[in-house]
Design a protein around this motif. Sequence first.
Motif, mmCIF file in Angstrom:
data_model
loop_
_atom_site.group_PDB
_atom_site.id
_atom_site.type_symbol
_atom_site.label_atom_id
_atom_site.label_comp_id
_atom_site.label_asym_id
_atom_site.label_seq_id
_atom_site.Cartn_x
_atom_site.Cartn_y
_atom_site.Cartn_z
ATOM 1 N N ALA A 19 0.820 -1.213 0.000
ATOM 2 C CA ALA A 19 0.000 0.000 0.000
ATOM 3 C C ALA A 19 0.855 1.264 0.000
ATOM 4 C CB ALA A 19 -0.932 0.015 1.212
ATOM 5 N N GLN A 20 2.043 1.193 0.644
ATOM 6 C CA GLN A 20 2.933 2.341 0.713
ATOM 7 C C GLN A 20 4.384 1.875 0.591
ATOM 8 O OE1 GLN A 20 1.681 5.723 3.590
ATOM 9 N NE2 GLN A 20 1.251 3.855 4.743
ATOM 10 N N VAL A 21 5.234 2.759 0.088
ATOM 11 C CA VAL A 21 6.679 2.529 0.077
ATOM 12 C C VAL A 21 7.321 3.709 0.791
ATOM 13 C CG1 VAL A 21 6.574 1.204 -2.055
ATOM 14 C CG2 VAL A 21 7.030 3.655 -2.155
ATOM 15 N N ALA A 22 8.512 3.495 1.333
ATOM 16 C CA ALA A 22 9.127 4.549 2.134
ATOM 17 C C ALA A 22 10.645 4.504 2.029
ATOM 18 C CB ALA A 22 8.706 4.424 3.596
ATOM 19 N N GLN A 23 11.227 5.668 2.255
ATOM 20 C CA GLN A 23 12.681 5.798 2.381
ATOM 21 C C GLN A 23 12.981 6.331 3.778
ATOM 22 O OE1 GLN A 23 14.991 9.297 1.134
ATOM 23 N NE2 GLN A 23 15.932 7.988 -0.441
ATOM 24 N N LEU A 24 13.757 5.577 4.515
ATOM 25 C CA LEU A 24 14.144 5.970 5.872
ATOM 26 C C LEU A 24 15.631 6.323 5.859
ATOM 27 C CD1 LEU A 24 13.119 6.115 8.848
ATOM 28 C CD2 LEU A 24 13.966 3.785 9.124
ATOM 29 N N ARG A 25 15.951 7.543 6.264
ATOM 30 C CA ARG A 25 17.338 8.006 6.275
ATOM 31 C C ARG A 25 17.771 8.276 7.713
ATOM 32 N NH1 ARG A 25 20.796 10.645 2.549
ATOM 33 N NH2 ARG A 25 19.134 10.407 0.995
ATOM 34 N N ARG A 26 18.893 7.677 8.088
ATOM 35 C CA ARG A 26 19.430 7.848 9.443
ATOM 36 C C ARG A 26 20.808 8.498 9.348
ATOM 37 N NH1 ARG A 26 22.466 4.346 13.000
ATOM 38 N NH2 ARG A 26 21.957 4.712 15.197
ATOM 39 N N THR A 27 20.922 9.681 9.943
ATOM 40 C CA THR A 27 22.174 10.435 9.924
ATOM 41 C C THR A 27 22.724 10.508 11.342
ATOM 42 O OG1 THR A 27 21.351 11.783 8.089
ATOM 43 C CG2 THR A 27 23.274 12.606 9.281
ATOM 44 N N VAL A 28 23.933 10.019 11.530
ATOM 45 C CA VAL A 28 24.565 9.998 12.853
ATOM 46 C C VAL A 28 25.815 10.866 12.820
ATOM 47 C CG1 VAL A 28 25.659 8.576 14.623
ATOM 48 C CG2 VAL A 28 23.690 7.692 13.351
ATOM 49 N N THR A 29 25.908 11.779 13.774
ATOM 50 C CA THR A 29 27.089 12.636 13.912
ATOM 51 C C THR A 29 27.747 12.345 15.251
ATOM 52 O OG1 THR A 29 26.005 14.369 12.616
ATOM 53 C CG2 THR A 29 27.938 14.999 13.903
ATOM 54 N N LYS A 30 29.034 11.994 15.213
ATOM 55 C CA LYS A 30 29.781 11.691 16.433
ATOM 56 C C LYS A 30 31.223 12.105 16.236
ATOM 57 C CE LYS A 30 30.752 7.999 19.768
ATOM 58 N NZ LYS A 30 30.505 6.589 20.143
ATOM 59 N N ASN A 31 31.734 12.857 17.189
ATOM 60 C CA ASN A 31 33.120 13.342 17.130
ATOM 61 C C ASN A 31 33.410 14.065 15.823
ATOM 62 O OD1 ASN A 31 33.608 12.096 19.640
ATOM 63 N ND2 ASN A 31 34.193 10.174 18.660
ATOM 64 N N GLY A 32 32.435 14.838 15.358
ATOM 65 C CA GLY A 32 32.615 15.624 14.142
ATOM 66 C C GLY A 32 32.488 14.839 12.855
ATOM 67 N N LYS A 33 32.262 13.529 12.944
ATOM 68 C CA LYS A 33 32.119 12.697 11.750
ATOM 69 C C LYS A 33 30.649 12.336 11.543
ATOM 70 C CE LYS A 33 36.740 10.627 12.123
ATOM 71 N NZ LYS A 33 37.498 9.360 12.223
ATOM 72 N N LYS A 34 30.250 12.345 10.279
ATOM 73 C CA LYS A 34 28.854 12.058 9.948
ATOM 74 C C LYS A 34 28.745 10.812 9.085
ATOM 75 C CE LYS A 34 26.543 14.721 7.034
ATOM 76 N NZ LYS A 34 25.803 15.890 6.496
ATOM 77 N N SER A 35 27.788 9.955 9.430
ATOM 78 C CA SER A 35 27.494 8.776 8.615
ATOM 79 C C SER A 35 26.013 8.783 8.273
ATOM 80 C CB SER A 35 27.854 7.485 9.350
ATOM 81 O OG SER A 35 27.079 7.346 10.532
ATOM 82 N N VAL A 36 25.708 8.300 7.071
ATOM 83 C CA VAL A 36 24.322 8.286 6.598
ATOM 84 C C VAL A 36 23.955 6.876 6.149
ATOM 85 C CG1 VAL A 36 22.668 9.217 4.943
ATOM 86 C CG2 VAL A 36 24.462 10.698 5.868
ATOM 87 N N GLU A 37 22.830 6.380 6.630
ATOM 88 C CA GLU A 37 22.312 5.083 6.212
ATOM 89 C C GLU A 37 20.915 5.282 5.638
ATOM 90 O OE1 GLU A 37 21.364 0.652 8.105
ATOM 91 O OE2 GLU A 37 21.430 2.405 9.403
ATOM 92 N N VAL A 38 20.670 4.695 4.468
ATOM 93 C CA VAL A 38 19.368 4.802 3.824
ATOM 94 C C VAL A 38 18.753 3.404 3.718
ATOM 95 C CG1 VAL A 38 18.101 5.477 1.754
ATOM 96 C CG2 VAL A 38 20.040 6.860 2.547
ATOM 97 N N VAL A 39 17.529 3.280 4.179
ATOM 98 C CA VAL A 39 16.824 1.999 4.160
ATOM 99 C C VAL A 39 15.494 2.199 3.446
ATOM 100 C CG1 VAL A 39 15.757 0.200 5.572
ATOM 101 C CG2 VAL A 39 17.905 1.241 6.301
ATOM 102 N N TYR A 40 15.116 1.215 2.639
ATOM 103 C CA TYR A 40 13.844 1.278 1.922
ATOM 104 C C TYR A 40 12.855 0.277 2.507
ATOM 105 C CZ TYR A 40 16.481 4.062 -1.382
ATOM 106 O OH TYR A 40 17.255 5.039 -1.944
ATOM 107 N N LEU A 41 11.585 0.668 2.536
ATOM 108 C CA LEU A 41 10.550 -0.124 3.177
ATOM 109 C C LEU A 41 9.337 -0.278 2.271
ATOM 110 C CD1 LEU A 41 10.456 1.984 6.467
ATOM 111 C CD2 LEU A 41 11.825 -0.081 6.115
ATOM 112 N N ILE A 42 8.612 -1.363 2.470
ATOM 113 C CA ILE A 42 7.275 -1.506 1.878
ATOM 114 C C ILE A 42 6.339 -1.964 2.985
ATOM 115 C CG2 ILE A 42 8.065 -1.998 -0.469
ATOM 116 C CD1 ILE A 42 7.602 -4.961 0.052
ATOM 117 N N THR A 43 5.083 -1.561 2.910
ATOM 118 C CA THR A 43 4.111 -1.963 3.916
ATOM 119 C C THR A 43 2.744 -2.125 3.280
ATOM 120 O OG1 THR A 43 3.039 -1.374 6.014
ATOM 121 C CG2 THR A 43 3.658 0.451 4.566
ATOM 122 N N SER A 44 1.972 -3.029 3.852
ATOM 123 C CA SER A 44 0.596 -3.215 3.399
ATOM 124 C C SER A 44 -0.359 -2.271 4.123
ATOM 125 C CB SER A 44 0.159 -4.667 3.644
ATOM 126 O OG SER A 44 0.234 -4.980 5.031
ATOM 127 N N ALA A 45 0.130 -1.545 5.123
ATOM 128 C CA ALA A 45 -0.720 -0.614 5.864
ATOM 129 C C ALA A 45 -0.935 0.652 5.042
ATOM 130 C CB ALA A 45 -0.082 -0.269 7.202
#
Length: 372
Positions: free
Chosen positions: A258-284
């Motif tokens: 029923a829906q699709v989604a992009q989830l982006r997680r950005t973590v900053t620690k000690n001045g360094k940044k990392s980005v993780e992107v996850v894709y989702l599907i749901t019947s809701a």
Amino acid sequence: MVDANADVRADLLTVLARVPDPRDPRGVRFPLVGMLAVAVSAVLAGAKSFAAIGEFAADLDTVQLGRLGLGKAPVESTLRKLFARLDAAALDVALAVYAWCQVRQIGGRRVIAIDGKTLRGARTAERTAPHLIAALDHATGVVLGQNQVEAKSNEIPAVRDLLTGFDPCDLRGCVITVDAMHTQDDTAATILDAGADYVFTVKANRPTLLSALKKLPWNKVPVGSRTTQLGHGRRATRTIKVIDLPMLPDWPEFVGVAQVAQLRRTVTKNGKKSVEVVYLITSASHHDAQPATLAAWVQGHWGIENRVHWVRDATFDEDRSQVRTGVLPRIMASLTNTAISILRLTGRSNIAAATRHHSRNPERAITCALTW
């Protein structure tokens, strides 16, 4: 089959009495229900082995043993020999009934995470380590069910078996969250047939779906929800963007989306940044799962790692357990799941502290086991 409708707040001794006793009734000195109840009580007090369960039982007085349905304390060898003959699947079904009957829905829809864990300590030269699949209630941290496969590679059909083991009335209206391994058409159909909705992560094991998700014009989709968490010297920001499937006419076929989604997680620690992107599907649908709700379901899924798997390793030392014979590793895991669930229901968030609390007074462990 787990039928929670048959009991309202079923007590532990009642559900344990449903586990078949493999012994000849003639000459039985220790009732099975009492043996199981004393084992649960011992694990609530931090027992990590059958030796520790036997020691816990030996310290109980006659009144305490009587509350558990025993006339005298069983020794380790008696416990081990009997439990080695038990139908572990029947025990899991009984404990699942108990767990489900204790859980009350806490706002919104019931969300259930399903994931597997390998019992590494049970590996031997002749036998691969057994792999257990567990279902966790997001809101309470209670383990609602468990089954076993011989290897992680068999986890996909085992999840469907676990789902079909619940009474259909139990799953109606629920949301099931699983990791990317289980983004399978058959698993989706099983969930939908039970009247529930799914939330699946899409990764490389479904290349067509993943490619289609990556190609969507996410830069033109507004952020539906944003959360930021601070802790452990880092800043974690999560954003989610959601698209209704009717807006995607060329979408690859997958049952019930029923829906699709992009989830982006950005973590900053000690001045360094990392980005993780996850894709989702749901019947809701969007009506049932707006962006903030969908993001919460996804984040809540990983509670099964932190609230069950990690606790079993860190507090109960499961990965170094010397319990290796036959069904005994599974039974020990079942007892541990039950102890964790009972402690969660009593409001305990620190399971290690709770087991230490009960270990100082066996009466507290017995009362905890018998009143939830």
